[in-house]
Design a protein around this motif. Structure first.
Motif, PDB file in Angstrom:
ATOM      1  N   ASP A 117       0.796  -1.200  -0.055  1.00  0.00           N
ATOM      2  CA  ASP A 117      -0.138   0.001  -0.025  1.00  0.00           C
ATOM      3  C   ASP A 117       0.954   1.235   0.012  1.00  0.00           C
ATOM      4  OD1 ASP A 117      -2.326  -1.727  -0.023  1.00  0.00           O
ATOM      5  OD2 ASP A 117      -2.525  -1.271   2.169  1.00  0.00           O
ATOM      6  N   THR A 118       2.040   1.080   0.769  1.00  0.00           N
ATOM      7  CA  THR A 118       2.808   2.352   0.776  1.00  0.00           C
ATOM      8  C   THR A 118       3.415   2.757  -0.453  1.00  0.00           C
ATOM      9  OG1 THR A 118       3.370   1.904   3.114  1.00  0.00           O
ATOM     10  CG2 THR A 118       5.068   3.348   1.881  1.00  0.00           C
ATOM     11  N   LEU A 119       4.183   1.613  -1.254  1.00  0.00           N
ATOM     12  CA  LEU A 119       4.675   2.030  -2.598  1.00  0.00           C
ATOM     13  C   LEU A 119       3.814   2.381  -3.487  1.00  0.00           C
ATOM     14  CD1 LEU A 119       7.072  -1.241  -2.672  1.00  0.00           C
ATOM     15  CD2 LEU A 119       7.493   0.933  -2.128  1.00  0.00           C
ATOM     16  N   ARG A 120       2.588   1.965  -3.722  1.00  0.00           N
ATOM     17  CA  ARG A 120       1.508   2.297  -4.509  1.00  0.00           C
ATOM     18  C   ARG A 120       1.000   3.669  -4.147  1.00  0.00           C
ATOM     19  NH1 ARG A 120      -2.578  -3.036  -4.467  1.00  0.00           N
ATOM     20  NH2 ARG A 120      -1.324  -4.104  -6.057  1.00  0.00           N
ATOM     21  N   ALA A 121       0.927   4.056  -3.086  1.00  0.00           N
ATOM     22  CA  ALA A 121       0.684   5.468  -2.638  1.00  0.00           C
ATOM     23  C   ALA A 121       1.582   6.362  -3.216  1.00  0.00           C
ATOM     24  CB  ALA A 121       0.211   5.533  -1.210  1.00  0.00           C
ATOM     25  N   MET A 122       2.931   6.206  -2.819  1.00  0.00           N
ATOM     26  CA  MET A 122       4.170   6.933  -3.153  1.00  0.00           C
ATOM     27  C   MET A 122       4.074   7.050  -4.727  1.00  0.00           C
ATOM     28  SD  MET A 122       7.025   5.484  -0.657  1.00  0.00           S
ATOM     29  CE  MET A 122       7.026   6.167   1.043  1.00  0.00           C
ATOM     30  N   ASP A 123       3.801   6.083  -5.540  1.00  0.00           N
ATOM     31  CA  ASP A 123       3.983   6.220  -6.762  1.00  0.00           C
ATOM     32  C   ASP A 123       2.777   7.031  -7.408  1.00  0.00           C
ATOM     33  OD1 ASP A 123       4.728   5.058  -9.513  1.00  0.00           O
ATOM     34  OD2 ASP A 123       2.757   4.297  -9.573  1.00  0.00           O
ATOM     35  N   ARG A 124       1.662   6.957  -6.916  1.00  0.00           N
ATOM     36  CA  ARG A 124       0.572   7.881  -7.422  1.00  0.00           C
ATOM     37  C   ARG A 124       0.268   9.334  -6.990  1.00  0.00           C
ATOM     38  NH1 ARG A 124      -2.570   3.658  -4.920  1.00  0.00           N
ATOM     39  NH2 ARG A 124      -3.520   4.377  -3.080  1.00  0.00           N
ATOM     40  N   LEU A 171      -4.952   4.823   4.947  1.00  0.00           N
ATOM     41  CA  LEU A 171      -4.069   5.340   4.093  1.00  0.00           C
ATOM     42  C   LEU A 171      -4.972   6.359   3.077  1.00  0.00           C
ATOM     43  CD1 LEU A 171      -1.231   6.165   3.208  1.00  0.00           C
ATOM     44  CD2 LEU A 171      -1.359   4.032   1.732  1.00  0.00           C
ATOM     45  N   ALA A 172      -6.161   5.935   2.668  1.00  0.00           N
ATOM     46  CA  ALA A 172      -6.951   6.471   1.698  1.00  0.00           C
ATOM     47  C   ALA A 172      -7.479   8.025   2.400  1.00  0.00           C
ATOM     48  CB  ALA A 172      -8.009   5.690   1.207  1.00  0.00           C
ATOM     49  N   ASP A 173      -7.257   8.033   3.634  1.00  0.00           N
ATOM     50  CA  ASP A 173      -8.021   9.214   4.254  1.00  0.00           C
ATOM     51  C   ASP A 173      -6.902  10.328   4.739  1.00  0.00           C
ATOM     52  OD1 ASP A 173     -10.316   7.945   3.953  1.00  0.00           O
ATOM     53  OD2 ASP A 173     -10.504   7.184   5.790  1.00  0.00           O
ATOM     54  N   ILE A 174      -5.791  10.046   4.578  1.00  0.00           N
ATOM     55  CA  ILE A 174      -4.939  10.986   5.203  1.00  0.00           C
ATOM     56  C   ILE A 174      -4.816  12.171   4.835  1.00  0.00           C
ATOM     57  CG2 ILE A 174      -3.547   8.873   6.473  1.00  0.00           C
ATOM     58  CD1 ILE A 174      -1.378   9.493   4.490  1.00  0.00           C
ATOM     59  N   GLU A 175      -4.908  12.420   3.309  1.00  0.00           N
ATOM     60  CA  GLU A 175      -4.842  13.653   2.741  1.00  0.00           C
ATOM     61  C   GLU A 175      -5.604  14.566   3.296  1.00  0.00           C
ATOM     62  OE1 GLU A 175      -4.244  15.433  -1.799  1.00  0.00           O
ATOM     63  OE2 GLU A 175      -5.258  13.450  -1.480  1.00  0.00           O
TER      64      GLU A 175
END
Length: 211
Positions: A117-124, A171-175
């Protein structure tokens, strides 16, 4: 013969033509595998074992440990390879996982999902602020997995209330959370300092870089 998904953490030259590959696998946790002949010209494993990628791997377990028999890259995160800040974040993530995890199966699926999840989030992610938030979230979630994150309401927890509230969110909510990256990073740095040698982590801050 076993099959699993794995995050490639690192690879090292071994003997004349082999690689020793460290992975975080979905079924076995962190393991090291011998990839025999992988450095030979035209070897089938070449190109499928790049650190920071996710691959389907097959392996056998022998008297001398794990031996990789095949690998097929699933995700390479191309957007991250066009950004120095993202690349630094990804390689720091791989290093932290490698340094803090033992070679055991307990919690394998959970910690693999955290890395994935972390790698995918960093990528996008599209801005530096979000990248910094992902880094903090990953550090804190790893500390929680290791049993080192203080509980809310404890003396130690009272010193990092913002961080504890932040890391409790998906992770999807932290922004959208109304909290500054500087405050989160400050609490994380203080927590890691207090933990001392219990966690081989360093807070990663990229405030001087642009995506």
């Amino acid at each position: 013969m076993y099959h699993t998904r794995a995050i490639i953490l690192k690879k090292e030259d071994w003997n004349e033509a082999d690689w020793l590959v460290t992975v975080l696998s979905e079924d076995f946790g962190k393991i090291r595998l011998l990839a025999q002949g992988a450095r030979k010209h035209g070897a089938k494993l070449q190109g499928h074992l790049e650190p920071g990628s996710i691959a389907d791997i097959s392996l056998v377990i022998g008297r001398n440990g794990y031996r990789m028999t095949s690998a097929r890259m699933r995700e390479f995160f191309p957007a991250a390879h066009r950004s120095l800040a993202k690349l630094r974040a990804i390689y720091a993530t791989l290093s932290i996982l490698d340094a803090n995890l033992l070679e055991e199966r307990d919690g394998a699926e959970e910690i693999f999902k955290l890395g994935e999840d972390t790698l995918r989030a960093m990528d996008r992610c599209e801005n530096l602020g979000m990248l910094r938030r992902i880094i903090v979230w990953f550090h804190a979630r790893l500390l929680e997995f290791l049993g080192l994150l203080p509980a809310a309401g404890s003396r130690e927890g009272d010193n990092i209330k913002l961080l504890l509230n932040f890391v409790s969110r998906p992770l999807a909510d932290i922004e959208g959370l109304e909290v500054g990256e500087d405050l989160l990073e400050r609490e994380l740095v203080e927590l890691i300092r207090e933990l001392g040698g219990q966690s081989r982590q360093e807070a990663v801050v990229f405030s001087d870089l642009a995506i």
